[in-house]
Design an enzyme around this catalytic site. Structure first.
Site, PDB file in Angstrom:
ATOM      1  N   GLY A  82       0.820  -1.216   0.000  1.00  0.00           N
ATOM      2  CA  GLY A  82       0.000   0.000   0.000  1.00  0.00           C
ATOM      3  C   GLY A  82       0.849   1.261   0.000  1.00  0.00           C
ATOM      4  O   GLY A  82       1.930   1.288   0.591  1.00  0.00           O
ATOM      5  N   ARG A 146       1.341  -5.804  -5.035  1.00  0.00           N
ATOM      6  CA  ARG A 146       1.354  -6.694  -3.869  1.00  0.00           C
ATOM      7  C   ARG A 146       1.780  -8.125  -4.218  1.00  0.00           C
ATOM      8  O   ARG A 146       1.443  -9.068  -3.490  1.00  0.00           O
ATOM      9  CB  ARG A 146      -0.037  -6.730  -3.224  1.00  0.00           C
ATOM     10  CG  ARG A 146      -0.433  -5.452  -2.498  1.00  0.00           C
ATOM     11  CD  ARG A 146      -1.600  -5.694  -1.559  1.00  0.00           C
ATOM     12  NE  ARG A 146      -2.082  -4.475  -0.951  1.00  0.00           N
ATOM     13  CZ  ARG A 146      -1.576  -3.945   0.166  1.00  0.00           C
ATOM     14  NH1 ARG A 146      -0.563  -4.523   0.770  1.00  0.00           N
ATOM     15  NH2 ARG A 146      -2.074  -2.833   0.660  1.00  0.00           N
ATOM     16  N   ASP A 176       5.140  -5.168   6.546  1.00  0.00           N
ATOM     17  CA  ASP A 176       5.579  -6.450   7.113  1.00  0.00           C
ATOM     18  C   ASP A 176       5.614  -7.551   6.057  1.00  0.00           C
ATOM     19  O   ASP A 176       6.595  -8.296   5.966  1.00  0.00           O
ATOM     20  CB  ASP A 176       4.706  -6.839   8.317  1.00  0.00           C
ATOM     21  CG  ASP A 176       3.215  -6.787   8.013  1.00  0.00           C
ATOM     22  OD1 ASP A 176       2.819  -6.105   7.059  1.00  0.00           O
ATOM     23  OD2 ASP A 176       2.443  -7.436   8.733  1.00  0.00           O
ATOM     24  N   ASP A 177       4.578  -7.629   5.215  1.00  0.00           N
ATOM     25  CA  ASP A 177       4.561  -8.686   4.202  1.00  0.00           C
ATOM     26  C   ASP A 177       5.665  -8.475   3.170  1.00  0.00           C
ATOM     27  O   ASP A 177       6.338  -9.420   2.752  1.00  0.00           O
ATOM     28  CB  ASP A 177       3.196  -8.722   3.494  1.00  0.00           C
ATOM     29  CG  ASP A 177       2.105  -9.308   4.394  1.00  0.00           C
ATOM     30  OD1 ASP A 177       2.429 -10.170   5.236  1.00  0.00           O
ATOM     31  OD2 ASP A 177       0.942  -8.899   4.266  1.00  0.00           O
ATOM     32  N   THR A 204       4.652   1.683   6.014  1.00  0.00           N
ATOM     33  CA  THR A 204       3.226   1.375   6.103  1.00  0.00           C
ATOM     34  C   THR A 204       2.548   2.443   6.956  1.00  0.00           C
ATOM     35  O   THR A 204       3.010   2.760   8.050  1.00  0.00           O
ATOM     36  CB  THR A 204       2.879  -0.031   6.667  1.00  0.00           C
ATOM     37  OG1 THR A 204       1.455  -0.122   6.743  1.00  0.00           O
ATOM     38  CG2 THR A 204       3.437  -0.351   8.035  1.00  0.00           C
ATOM     39  N   ILE A 205       1.456   2.959   6.418  1.00  0.00           N
ATOM     40  CA  ILE A 205       0.697   3.935   7.208  1.00  0.00           C
ATOM     41  C   ILE A 205       0.113   3.268   8.440  1.00  0.00           C
ATOM     42  O   ILE A 205      -0.226   3.926   9.406  1.00  0.00           O
ATOM     43  CB  ILE A 205      -0.443   4.592   6.392  1.00  0.00           C
ATOM     44  CG1 ILE A 205      -1.478   3.557   5.976  1.00  0.00           C
ATOM     45  CG2 ILE A 205       0.087   5.376   5.216  1.00  0.00           C
ATOM     46  CD1 ILE A 205      -2.856   4.149   5.799  1.00  0.00           C
ATOM     47  N   LYS A 243     -26.837  17.309  14.753  1.00  0.00           N
ATOM     48  CA  LYS A 243     -27.915  16.383  14.379  1.00  0.00           C
ATOM     49  C   LYS A 243     -27.442  15.000  13.931  1.00  0.00           C
ATOM     50  O   LYS A 243     -28.262  14.125  13.707  1.00  0.00           O
ATOM     51  CB  LYS A 243     -28.798  17.013  13.308  1.00  0.00           C
ATOM     52  CG  LYS A 243     -28.110  17.289  11.987  1.00  0.00           C
ATOM     53  CD  LYS A 243     -29.107  17.801  10.949  1.00  0.00           C
ATOM     54  CE  LYS A 243     -28.437  18.050   9.621  1.00  0.00           C
ATOM     55  NZ  LYS A 243     -29.296  18.559   8.607  1.00  0.00           N
ATOM     56  N   TYR A 244     -26.136  14.812  13.761  1.00  0.00           N
ATOM     57  CA  TYR A 244     -25.684  13.503  13.283  1.00  0.00           C
ATOM     58  C   TYR A 244     -24.676  12.859  14.224  1.00  0.00           C
ATOM     59  O   TYR A 244     -23.831  13.547  14.818  1.00  0.00           O
ATOM     60  CB  TYR A 244     -24.957  13.628  11.934  1.00  0.00           C
ATOM     61  CG  TYR A 244     -25.820  14.010  10.780  1.00  0.00           C
ATOM     62  CD1 TYR A 244     -26.973  13.292  10.460  1.00  0.00           C
ATOM     63  CD2 TYR A 244     -25.453  15.082   9.961  1.00  0.00           C
ATOM     64  CE1 TYR A 244     -27.748  13.651   9.368  1.00  0.00           C
ATOM     65  CE2 TYR A 244     -26.223  15.444   8.873  1.00  0.00           C
ATOM     66  CZ  TYR A 244     -27.365  14.733   8.574  1.00  0.00           C
ATOM     67  OH  TYR A 244     -28.114  15.082   7.498  1.00  0.00           O
ATOM     68  N   GLY A 252      -5.976   0.930   8.562  1.00  0.00           N
ATOM     69  CA  GLY A 252      -5.062   0.220   9.450  1.00  0.00           C
ATOM     70  C   GLY A 252      -5.586  -1.198   9.455  1.00  0.00           C
ATOM     71  O   GLY A 252      -6.530  -1.513  10.184  1.00  0.00           O
ATOM     72  N   ARG A 253      -4.980  -2.045   8.583  1.00  0.00           N
ATOM     73  CA  ARG A 253      -5.592  -3.342   8.308  1.00  0.00           C
ATOM     74  C   ARG A 253      -5.768  -4.205   9.553  1.00  0.00           C
ATOM     75  O   ARG A 253      -6.765  -4.891   9.698  1.00  0.00           O
ATOM     76  CB  ARG A 253      -4.758  -4.094   7.267  1.00  0.00           C
ATOM     77  CG  ARG A 253      -5.397  -5.371   6.811  1.00  0.00           C
ATOM     78  CD  ARG A 253      -4.645  -6.035   5.708  1.00  0.00           C
ATOM     79  NE  ARG A 253      -3.255  -6.201   6.017  1.00  0.00           N
ATOM     80  CZ  ARG A 253      -2.284  -6.127   5.125  1.00  0.00           C
ATOM     81  NH1 ARG A 253      -2.564  -5.861   3.873  1.00  0.00           N
ATOM     82  NH2 ARG A 253      -1.040  -6.303   5.484  1.00  0.00           N
ATOM     83  N   GLU A 312     -10.133   0.096  11.124  1.00  0.00           N
ATOM     84  CA  GLU A 312     -10.489  -0.714   9.945  1.00  0.00           C
ATOM     85  C   GLU A 312     -10.498  -2.216  10.235  1.00  0.00           C
ATOM     86  O   GLU A 312     -11.338  -2.962   9.747  1.00  0.00           O
ATOM     87  CB  GLU A 312      -9.475  -0.412   8.834  1.00  0.00           C
ATOM     88  CG  GLU A 312      -9.733  -1.073   7.529  1.00  0.00           C
ATOM     89  CD  GLU A 312      -8.597  -0.863   6.539  1.00  0.00           C
ATOM     90  OE1 GLU A 312      -8.878  -0.556   5.382  1.00  0.00           O
ATOM     91  OE2 GLU A 312      -7.416  -0.984   6.926  1.00  0.00           O
ATOM     92  N   TYR A 427      -7.901   5.769   1.826  1.00  0.00           N
ATOM     93  CA  TYR A 427      -7.091   6.137   0.662  1.00  0.00           C
ATOM     94  C   TYR A 427      -6.772   7.638   0.655  1.00  0.00           C
ATOM     95  O   TYR A 427      -5.790   8.061   0.062  1.00  0.00           O
ATOM     96  CB  TYR A 427      -7.801   5.678  -0.620  1.00  0.00           C
ATOM     97  CG  TYR A 427      -7.977   4.167  -0.604  1.00  0.00           C
ATOM     98  CD1 TYR A 427      -6.940   3.324  -0.974  1.00  0.00           C
ATOM     99  CD2 TYR A 427      -9.153   3.586  -0.132  1.00  0.00           C
ATOM    100  CE1 TYR A 427      -7.069   1.948  -0.904  1.00  0.00           C
ATOM    101  CE2 TYR A 427      -9.286   2.208  -0.042  1.00  0.00           C
ATOM    102  CZ  TYR A 427      -8.243   1.393  -0.433  1.00  0.00           C
ATOM    103  OH  TYR A 427      -8.351   0.029  -0.337  1.00  0.00           O
TER     104      TYR A 427
END
Ligand code: FBP
Length: 559
Positions: A82, A146, A176-177, A204-205, A243-244, A252-253, A312, A427
């Protein structure tokens, strides 16, 4: 010629800072060896698999007053996985170090990730080309991918391509991968006496490639600042309209470092941390109860709005979901190539999967809304991971909380309103202009990678430490990749992989959230961090994350 924005023009001129040890170039360095290392776990298996690269010492560099000459070297570089802000600066630092060592040196960039080295797709970098990418976000300088480098044929093709270009070292910039790929390739090159070195760079973010030697992976600083800016904007909006409830899923997988750092920078009303959910064995329904309770208590105070930050990777950490997903991953490893499954309708796929899952897991799977069931069947990435960025956990939570609040309303336990908005910030942060910190750190990592190459090292990760100090005091060196490895299940088989660093629930960063949680839930302590500050006082523009500052101050206090 491509038109550039005013900020692009300014950023191209920015001169990244280097640790003082590297400032005189790589020909004026002394290598200092630390003690021999071992892998974090599964030492025997990792040593057997990496017989030639296991156990090497950590190293650091010291600048010397003497200068040596270095032989001509051609180096290849790969951007892998990524995107993360600062990748271009790693390449710029590598290029500058290499040209500074010997102007006849060449740097090749493999296109589209690891597949570039296998297929022989590359470019040769020039001053002009590199200059147009300095201090910019993205990986578009050569693209990323990847592909998992693991088979004998892939290694052989990589060797042929390196031989053709006379390349004697490859730098893999990845998470890491991807750095697991780097370790495998380094081992294969040594085992086959090729004389080709491999060096990794920690990207990696997600922030989960870190340990004693690697304080932070690059991109985390910029991405979290970008998400914090966006969350701050949403907080301001929520507090204006009142109101929301905004449910923000943050990239962050696996680990929740990104969500935690963004929360510390913005102080939202609810922050879920996956590692805590797992440790407390919180079921999906107990998460719903926890969140609904805060929503109801705020409503009692007349506040029918708020912000919830959701990591995430949450879904895999909820015990019953994690067990179901792990069972599902094994099943999908065989079903992905089964054409009758691939061509089946969604409903047929659900029942095939339910018939193959263990009974408890099948119950969990069948209880989910169709949208989530479908998303859980999406292709795994080449490393066998479920693609959590495609699973709309924020929508699942909203749906279940709405149902819970209706129940509570019927029981007279909720009298407010619940109107929600969902967001996914992922993203948006991965290709932002690198902050000054990432611009400096990445340039140093790339520069340092060439220093490791120049000393003939292989199977090392470029390491730059002491990062809360000014850049001149940063410590440059290298860590053996095997030191970070353990055995984990991938695609249904045990494989050597770099261990992910998860959020430590006993650490100072999580404690900061824990100590403030109730206050932030009920009172609106929103912080608006604003855009990443490039210009202005160094105390604003050059500082790094809250995470790293808290971690470093704890480490320094214990020295
Ligand atoms: P890396 O681990 O390769 O750095 O990628 C991390 C990440 O950005 C995760 O946060 C996210 O889940 C994943 O990539 C998304 O992958 P893709 O870009 O393939 O959709």
């Amino acid at each position: 010629m491509t038109k550039l924005s005013p900020l692009q023009i300014e950023r191209l001129k920015y001169q990244p800072k280097l640790p003082s040890s590297l400032q005189n170039g790589v020909n004026s360095l002394e290598l200092v060896e630390g003690s021999a290392t071992q892998s974090v776990r599964d030492q025997e298996q990792i040593q057997e698999l990496f017989a030639n690269t296991y156990g090497k010492p950590t190293v650091t560099f010291k600048s010397t007053s003497t200068s040596s000459t270095s032989d001509v070297k051609n180096v290849g570089v790969i951007l892998s996985g990524g995107q993360a802000p600062g990748g271009h600066n790693v390449i710029a630092g590598l290029y500058d170090a290499l040209k500074n060592a010997n102007s006849a040196n060449k740097l090749y960039g493999f296109l589209g990730g690891p597949s570039g080295i296998i297929e022989g797709k590359y470019i040769e970098f020039t001053d002009e080309y590199i200059d147009s990418y300095r201090n910019t976000g993205g990986f578009d300088i050569i693209g990323s991918g990847r592909t998992k480098l693991e088979t004998e044929e892939q290694f052989k093709s990589s060797l042929e391509v390196c031989r053709k270009l006379n390349i004697s070292a490859v730098v893999i910039i990845g998470g890491d991968d991807s750095n697991t790929n780097a370790a495998l390739l380094a081992e294969w090159f040594v085992k086959n006496n090729t004389g080709i070195q491999v060096i990794g760079c920690p990207k990696t973010i997600d922030g989960d490639l870190k340990n004693e030697q690697i304080e932070i992976s690059f991109g985390f600083d910029t991405a979290t600042k970008t998400y914090a800016e966006l969350i701050g904007n949403i907080e301001r909006d929520a507090n204006s309209a009142k109101k929301y409830w905004h449910f923000v899923k943050i990239m962050g997988r696996s680990a929740s470092h990104v969500a935690l750092e963004a929360a510390l920078q913005t102080q939202p009303n609810i922050t879920l941390i996956s590692e805590e959910v797992e440790a407390k064995k919180m079921s999906l329904s107990s998460i719903i109860d926890y969140m609904s309770d805060i929503i109801a208590r705020r409503a009692e105070n007349g506040k029918n709005f708020g912000i919830a930050v959701i990591p995430e990777g949450l879904i895999e950490f909820i015990p019953e979901m994690g067990s179901m997903i792990s069972n599902l991953n094994d099943i999908m490893a065989s079903l992905e190539s089964d054409s009758s499954f691939v061509n089946a309708t969604s409903a047929e796929k659900f029942s095939i999967v339910e018939s193959k899952l263990e009974s408890e897991n099948a119950k969990v799977y069948s209880s989910l809304p169709a949208l989530i069931k479908e998303q859980l069947l999406a292709d795994r990435d080449p490393h066998g991971n479920v693609q959590v960025s495609k699973i709309e956990t924020e929508k699942l939570l909203i749906e279940m909380i709405s149902a819970k609040l209706s129940e509570m309303k019927n029981a007279g336990k909720f009298s407010g309103k619940f109107s929600s908005q969902s967001h996914f910030f992922g993203y948006e942060g991965r290709c932002a202009f690198p902050s000054n910190f990432d611009a400096d750190y990445c340039y140093s990592l790339g520069y340092n990678a060439f220093a490791l190459i120049n000393f003939g090292l292989t199977g090392y990760l470029s390491s730059v430490r002491n990062l809360t100090a000014p850049a001149s005091d940063w410590i440059a060196g290298g860590v053996p990749l095997t030191m970070m490895m353990n055995m984990e299940k991938r695609h249904g088989e045990m494989k050597p992989v770099i261990q992910k660093a998860l959020v430590r629930l006993d650490g100072p960063v999580f404690k900061q959230l824990q100590d403030n949680r109730e206050d932030w839930a009920m009172n609106d302590r929103y912080l608006f961090s604003g855009a990443i500050q490039y210009f202005g006082p160094s105390s604003v523009a050059d500082i790094t994350t809250v995470t790293l500052q808290l971690e470093r101050s704890k480490q320094l206090a214990s020295v």
